[in-house]
Scaffold this motif. Structure first.
Motif, PDB file in Angstrom:
ATOM      1  N   THR A  51      29.592  74.225 -31.541  1.00 44.26           N
ATOM      2  CA  THR A  51      30.708  74.525 -32.466  1.00 44.26           C
ATOM      3  C   THR A  51      31.152  73.307 -33.251  1.00 44.26           C
ATOM      4  O   THR A  51      32.322  73.199 -33.622  1.00 44.26           O
ATOM      5  CB  THR A  51      31.915  75.135 -31.726  1.00 44.26           C
ATOM      6  OG1 THR A  51      32.547  74.151 -30.896  1.00 44.26           O
ATOM      7  CG2 THR A  51      31.508  76.322 -30.892  1.00 44.26           C
ATOM      8  N   THR A  52      30.237  72.395 -33.521  1.00 52.22           N
ATOM      9  CA  THR A  52      30.577  71.224 -34.328  1.00 52.22           C
ATOM     10  C   THR A  52      30.961  71.632 -35.745  1.00 52.22           C
ATOM     11  O   THR A  52      31.916  71.107 -36.328  1.00 52.22           O
ATOM     12  CB  THR A  52      29.389  70.246 -34.382  1.00 52.22           C
ATOM     13  OG1 THR A  52      28.982  69.924 -33.052  1.00 52.22           O
ATOM     14  CG2 THR A  52      29.760  68.977 -35.133  1.00 52.22           C
ATOM     15  N   TYR A  63      31.029  75.142 -36.874  1.00 55.08           N
ATOM     16  CA  TYR A  63      31.503  76.525 -36.996  1.00 55.08           C
ATOM     17  C   TYR A  63      32.097  76.959 -35.662  1.00 55.08           C
ATOM     18  O   TYR A  63      31.806  76.369 -34.620  1.00 55.08           O
ATOM     19  CB  TYR A  63      30.373  77.463 -37.415  1.00 55.08           C
ATOM     20  CG  TYR A  63      29.058  77.194 -36.713  1.00 55.08           C
ATOM     21  CD1 TYR A  63      28.837  77.602 -35.400  1.00 55.08           C
ATOM     22  CD2 TYR A  63      28.040  76.502 -37.360  1.00 55.08           C
ATOM     23  CE1 TYR A  63      27.652  77.352 -34.764  1.00 55.08           C
ATOM     24  CE2 TYR A  63      26.841  76.239 -36.727  1.00 55.08           C
ATOM     25  CZ  TYR A  63      26.646  76.663 -35.432  1.00 55.08           C
ATOM     26  OH  TYR A  63      25.460  76.405 -34.789  1.00 55.08           O
ATOM     27  N   PRO A  64      32.942  77.980 -35.655  1.00 53.77           N
ATOM     28  CA  PRO A  64      33.631  78.389 -34.421  1.00 53.77           C
ATOM     29  C   PRO A  64      32.714  79.122 -33.453  1.00 53.77           C
ATOM     30  O   PRO A  64      31.638  79.608 -33.819  1.00 53.77           O
ATOM     31  CB  PRO A  64      34.745  79.300 -34.939  1.00 53.77           C
ATOM     32  CG  PRO A  64      34.214  79.841 -36.228  1.00 53.77           C
ATOM     33  CD  PRO A  64      33.419  78.739 -36.834  1.00 53.77           C
ATOM     34  N   LEU A  65      33.171  79.227 -32.227  1.00 52.01           N
ATOM     35  CA  LEU A  65      32.405  79.891 -31.177  1.00 52.01           C
ATOM     36  C   LEU A  65      32.194  81.371 -31.479  1.00 52.01           C
ATOM     37  O   LEU A  65      31.203  81.967 -31.054  1.00 52.01           O
ATOM     38  CB  LEU A  65      33.130  79.729 -29.834  1.00 52.01           C
ATOM     39  CG  LEU A  65      32.435  80.264 -28.586  1.00 52.01           C
ATOM     40  CD1 LEU A  65      31.148  79.494 -28.305  1.00 52.01           C
ATOM     41  CD2 LEU A  65      33.373  80.178 -27.381  1.00 52.01           C
ATOM     42  N   SER A  66      33.088  81.961 -32.238  1.00 54.75           N
ATOM     43  CA  SER A  66      33.054  83.396 -32.500  1.00 54.75           C
ATOM     44  C   SER A  66      31.835  83.852 -33.294  1.00 54.75           C
ATOM     45  O   SER A  66      31.547  85.047 -33.348  1.00 54.75           O
ATOM     46  CB  SER A  66      34.322  83.824 -33.245  1.00 54.75           C
ATOM     47  OG  SER A  66      34.448  83.106 -34.467  1.00 54.75           O
ATOM     48  N   TYR A 124      28.836  83.406 -32.458  1.00 55.68           N
ATOM     49  CA  TYR A 124      27.771  83.735 -31.525  1.00 55.68           C
ATOM     50  C   TYR A 124      28.018  85.088 -30.863  1.00 55.68           C
ATOM     51  O   TYR A 124      29.175  85.516 -30.694  1.00 55.68           O
ATOM     52  CB  TYR A 124      27.684  82.679 -30.425  1.00 55.68           C
ATOM     53  CG  TYR A 124      27.224  81.320 -30.876  1.00 55.68           C
ATOM     54  CD1 TYR A 124      25.925  81.114 -31.323  1.00 55.68           C
ATOM     55  CD2 TYR A 124      28.085  80.220 -30.822  1.00 55.68           C
ATOM     56  CE1 TYR A 124      25.496  79.856 -31.723  1.00 55.68           C
ATOM     57  CE2 TYR A 124      27.658  78.958 -31.216  1.00 55.68           C
ATOM     58  CZ  TYR A 124      26.364  78.782 -31.674  1.00 55.68           C
ATOM     59  OH  TYR A 124      25.946  77.542 -32.061  1.00 55.68           O
ATOM     60  N   GLN A 164      27.943  82.954 -26.290  1.00 52.77           N
ATOM     61  CA  GLN A 164      29.217  82.240 -26.214  1.00 52.77           C
ATOM     62  C   GLN A 164      29.427  81.648 -24.826  1.00 52.77           C
ATOM     63  O   GLN A 164      29.952  80.530 -24.694  1.00 52.77           O
ATOM     64  CB  GLN A 164      30.370  83.183 -26.564  1.00 52.77           C
ATOM     65  CG  GLN A 164      30.442  83.572 -28.023  1.00 52.77           C
ATOM     66  CD  GLN A 164      31.669  84.410 -28.331  1.00 52.77           C
ATOM     67  OE1 GLN A 164      32.663  84.374 -27.602  1.00 52.77           O
ATOM     68  NE2 GLN A 164      31.605  85.173 -29.413  1.00 52.77           N
ATOM     69  N   TYR A 201      30.955  70.995 -26.017  1.00 54.86           N
ATOM     70  CA  TYR A 201      31.874  72.038 -26.475  1.00 54.86           C
ATOM     71  C   TYR A 201      33.256  71.820 -25.879  1.00 54.86           C
ATOM     72  O   TYR A 201      34.271  71.916 -26.587  1.00 54.86           O
ATOM     73  CB  TYR A 201      31.353  73.423 -26.082  1.00 54.86           C
ATOM     74  CG  TYR A 201      32.385  74.515 -26.292  1.00 54.86           C
ATOM     75  CD1 TYR A 201      32.604  75.064 -27.550  1.00 54.86           C
ATOM     76  CD2 TYR A 201      33.172  74.969 -25.236  1.00 54.86           C
ATOM     77  CE1 TYR A 201      33.567  76.038 -27.750  1.00 54.86           C
ATOM     78  CE2 TYR A 201      34.135  75.944 -25.428  1.00 54.86           C
ATOM     79  CZ  TYR A 201      34.334  76.471 -26.685  1.00 54.86           C
ATOM     80  OH  TYR A 201      35.300  77.429 -26.880  1.00 54.86           O
ATOM     81  N   GLU A 217      36.622  71.122 -28.089  1.00 57.60           N
ATOM     82  CA  GLU A 217      37.797  71.983 -27.989  1.00 57.60           C
ATOM     83  C   GLU A 217      39.046  71.173 -27.661  1.00 57.60           C
ATOM     84  O   GLU A 217      40.128  71.435 -28.182  1.00 57.60           O
ATOM     85  CB  GLU A 217      37.569  73.060 -26.924  1.00 57.60           C
ATOM     86  CG  GLU A 217      36.647  74.170 -27.376  1.00 57.60           C
ATOM     87  CD  GLU A 217      37.216  74.917 -28.579  1.00 57.60           C
ATOM     88  OE1 GLU A 217      38.221  75.638 -28.417  1.00 57.60           O
ATOM     89  OE2 GLU A 217      36.657  74.758 -29.684  1.00 57.60           O
TER      90      GLU A 217
END
Length: 254
Positions: free
Chosen positions: A186-187, A189-192, A194, A199, A208, A212
């Motif tokens: 998630t560097t 883009y967000p985790l969502s 995936y 995830q 990660y 966070e």
């Protein structure tokens, strides 16, 4: 009484008689280039639905991830190749174990020296992103202590990994671990983005958890997951220190 500080003093003496400015340049130059090219350059191409049309918001999203990556890279580099060289060629530790210093002193001292160097480069990079207006919360004052924790976790893991390296080309295997983490943890883009199963895998990555933690502090978007990130990194650091001490003891005292 622990003599781990003597290892730190030894490395500081070597650094003083070398090129200490290289530490700062190497620690911030690469992530700063990524910040300019991705956070600011590609940020202009991100559609309004992702960032509300605010280029600075995307850069602020990427900046703490690059700070975490800087801490990781600096810590791992300090406690892998350098320690491997001292064990295999310099035979520094073979001389140290003939003194009253204990094996835990060597492990703790190497980790402490690595954390010190990583903290210096991370602090410089943090000052850069702050000056560029990419920090939006007073909670960011805790970003440097958080970077210290990240450096501790990866320094301990790196030191433990160094004890398994037999040949110089084996260092490439570490890069095969670190590079995918940098690209997919998630560097950018967000985790969502995936699927659910992926995830879970990404969330288990130490980078990660580091991202966070720093992202929450620099943006002010705090969550309970940050407590879990701290616990994760503490456990990683303590476990890595224990394993590194055990491995070094087996290598040097047999």
């Amino acid at each position: 009484m622990s003599s781990a500080h003597l290892i730190v003093l030894r490395h500081l003496w070597v650094l003083r008689h070398g090129r200490p400015w290289n530490l700062v340049v190497n620690g911030i130059f690469e992530p700063f280039l990524y910040l300019l090219s991705v956070g600011i350059g590609i940020g202009q191409l991100v559609d309004d639905g992702a960032t509300g049309g605010d280029i600075g918001r995307y850069a602020a999203f990427v900046a703490p991830a690059l700070l975490a990556t800087s801490a990781m890279n600096s810590a791992v580099n300090e406690t892998t190749y350098n320690v491997w060289w001292r064990v295999r060629f310099d035979k520094l530790y073979d001389a140290i174990v003939t003194t009253p210093m204990r094996m835990p002193d060597i492990a703790v001292g190497e980790i402490a020296a690595s954390v010190l160097r990583s903290t210096l480069s991370s602090t410089c990079f943090f000052l850069v992103i702050t000056a560029l207006g990419m920090v939006h919360s007073w909670w960011a004052l805790l970003a440097v202590p958080a970077a210290v924790l990240i450096a501790f976790a990866f320094s301990a893991a790196g030191l433990a990994a160094a004890t398994y390296i037999r040949d110089q080309h084996h260092h490439q295997y570490l890069q095969l671990c670190m590079l995918p983490m940098f690209l997919f943890a998630t560097t950018f883009y967000p985790l969502s983005v995936y699927p659910g199963a992926v995830q879970v895998v990404v969330a288990a990555l130490p980078l990660y958890q580091s991202i966070e933690l720093l992202r929450g502090l620099t943006t002010g978007e705090l969550g309970f997951g940050m407590v879990g990130a701290v616990a994760y990194l503490v456990a990683m650091g303590v476990g890595g220190t224990w394993l590194a001490n055990r491995r070094l003891s087996g290598m040097l005292l047999t």
